[in-house]
Scaffold this motif. Structure first.
Motif, mmCIF file in Angstrom:
data_model
loop_
_atom_site.group_PDB
_atom_site.id
_atom_site.type_symbol
_atom_site.label_atom_id
_atom_site.label_comp_id
_atom_site.label_asym_id
_atom_site.label_seq_id
_atom_site.Cartn_x
_atom_site.Cartn_y
_atom_site.Cartn_z
ATOM 1 N N PHE A 169 34.229 41.489 33.637
ATOM 2 C CA PHE A 169 35.303 41.943 34.528
ATOM 3 C C PHE A 169 34.750 42.862 35.602
ATOM 4 O O PHE A 169 35.325 43.896 35.907
ATOM 5 C CB PHE A 169 36.377 42.679 33.725
ATOM 6 C CG PHE A 169 36.969 41.874 32.622
ATOM 7 C CD1 PHE A 169 37.678 40.725 32.892
ATOM 8 C CD2 PHE A 169 36.809 42.249 31.308
ATOM 9 C CE1 PHE A 169 38.225 39.978 31.877
ATOM 10 C CE2 PHE A 169 37.354 41.509 30.278
ATOM 11 C CZ PHE A 169 38.060 40.364 30.568
ATOM 12 N N HIS A 170 33.649 42.484 36.233
ATOM 13 C CA HIS A 170 33.022 43.353 37.216
ATOM 14 C C HIS A 170 33.797 43.405 38.528
ATOM 15 O O HIS A 170 33.542 44.245 39.371
ATOM 16 C CB HIS A 170 31.571 42.956 37.460
ATOM 17 C CG HIS A 170 31.413 41.600 38.068
ATOM 18 N ND1 HIS A 170 31.469 40.468 37.296
ATOM 19 C CD2 HIS A 170 31.208 41.189 39.332
ATOM 20 C CE1 HIS A 170 31.309 39.418 38.086
ATOM 21 N NE2 HIS A 170 31.151 39.828 39.316
ATOM 22 N N THR A 171 34.739 42.526 38.698
ATOM 23 C CA THR A 171 35.582 42.608 39.886
ATOM 24 C C THR A 171 36.879 43.311 39.525
ATOM 25 O O THR A 171 37.232 43.451 38.369
ATOM 26 C CB THR A 171 35.909 41.208 40.426
ATOM 27 O OG1 THR A 171 36.632 40.497 39.441
ATOM 28 C CG2 THR A 171 34.639 40.466 40.791
ATOM 29 N N ASN A 172 37.601 43.759 40.514
ATOM 30 C CA ASN A 172 38.876 44.437 40.281
ATOM 31 C C ASN A 172 40.043 43.485 40.457
ATOM 32 O O ASN A 172 41.136 43.888 40.804
ATOM 33 C CB ASN A 172 39.028 45.618 41.238
ATOM 34 C CG ASN A 172 38.074 46.720 40.898
ATOM 35 O OD1 ASN A 172 37.695 46.879 39.746
ATOM 36 N ND2 ASN A 172 37.675 47.481 41.893
ATOM 37 N N ASN A 173 39.836 42.207 40.209
ATOM 38 C CA ASN A 173 40.869 41.207 40.430
ATOM 39 C C ASN A 173 41.631 40.860 39.159
ATOM 40 O O ASN A 173 42.055 39.734 38.987
ATOM 41 C CB ASN A 173 40.253 39.935 41.026
ATOM 42 C CG ASN A 173 39.701 40.188 42.399
ATOM 43 O OD1 ASN A 173 40.181 41.055 43.117
ATOM 44 N ND2 ASN A 173 38.680 39.438 42.781
ATOM 45 N N GLN B 246 46.212 44.507 33.506
ATOM 46 C CA GLN B 246 45.881 45.910 33.721
ATOM 47 C C GLN B 246 46.867 46.821 32.992
ATOM 48 O O GLN B 246 46.474 47.828 32.410
ATOM 49 C CB GLN B 246 45.878 46.225 35.211
ATOM 50 C CG GLN B 246 44.721 45.607 35.956
ATOM 51 C CD GLN B 246 44.763 45.935 37.440
ATOM 52 O OE1 GLN B 246 45.639 46.662 37.897
ATOM 53 N NE2 GLN B 246 43.812 45.399 38.187
#
Length: 101
Positions: A27-31, A37
């Motif tokens: 989950f290195h992206t914030n998408n 979330q």
């Protein structure tokens, strides 16, 4: 040092490291979806509740009410947005007073 002990330490290190590394890699992206979330934000509260609730019911084997009263006092103090130290002290004082009843 025993060879088995070294392998146990290495294994425990891997078991500790892998669950912490995987979310960073996957989950290195914030998408993330906002619903995901929201779920992830509530996980610490759910775990804290699962850890504390059995202790509330077993703090005094003679009376379950003892733990429930202490938890209720802490809940009310927390609901009033008091400091964590005040919440703990309020629960302790209420239980101290309850012991004299």
């Amino acid at each position: 040092m025993n060879d088995n002990l070294i392998w146990v330490i290495i294994g425990m290190g891997l078991v500790t490291y892998i669950p912490r590394m995987l979310p960073l890699v996957l989950f290195h992206t914030n998408n993330l979806h906002p619903r995901v979330q929201g779920i992830l934000k509530n996980v610490p509260f759910a775990i804290l509740g699962a850890l504390i609730f059995p202790g509330v019911l077993t703090i005094n084997p003679d009376s379950v009410l003892y733990g429930v009263i202490g938890a209720a006092a802490a809940f009310i103090a927390a609901w009033l947005n008091l400091n964590v130290i005040i919440v703990v002290l309020a629960s302790i004082l209420v239980l101290y007073g309850y012991t004299f009843l």
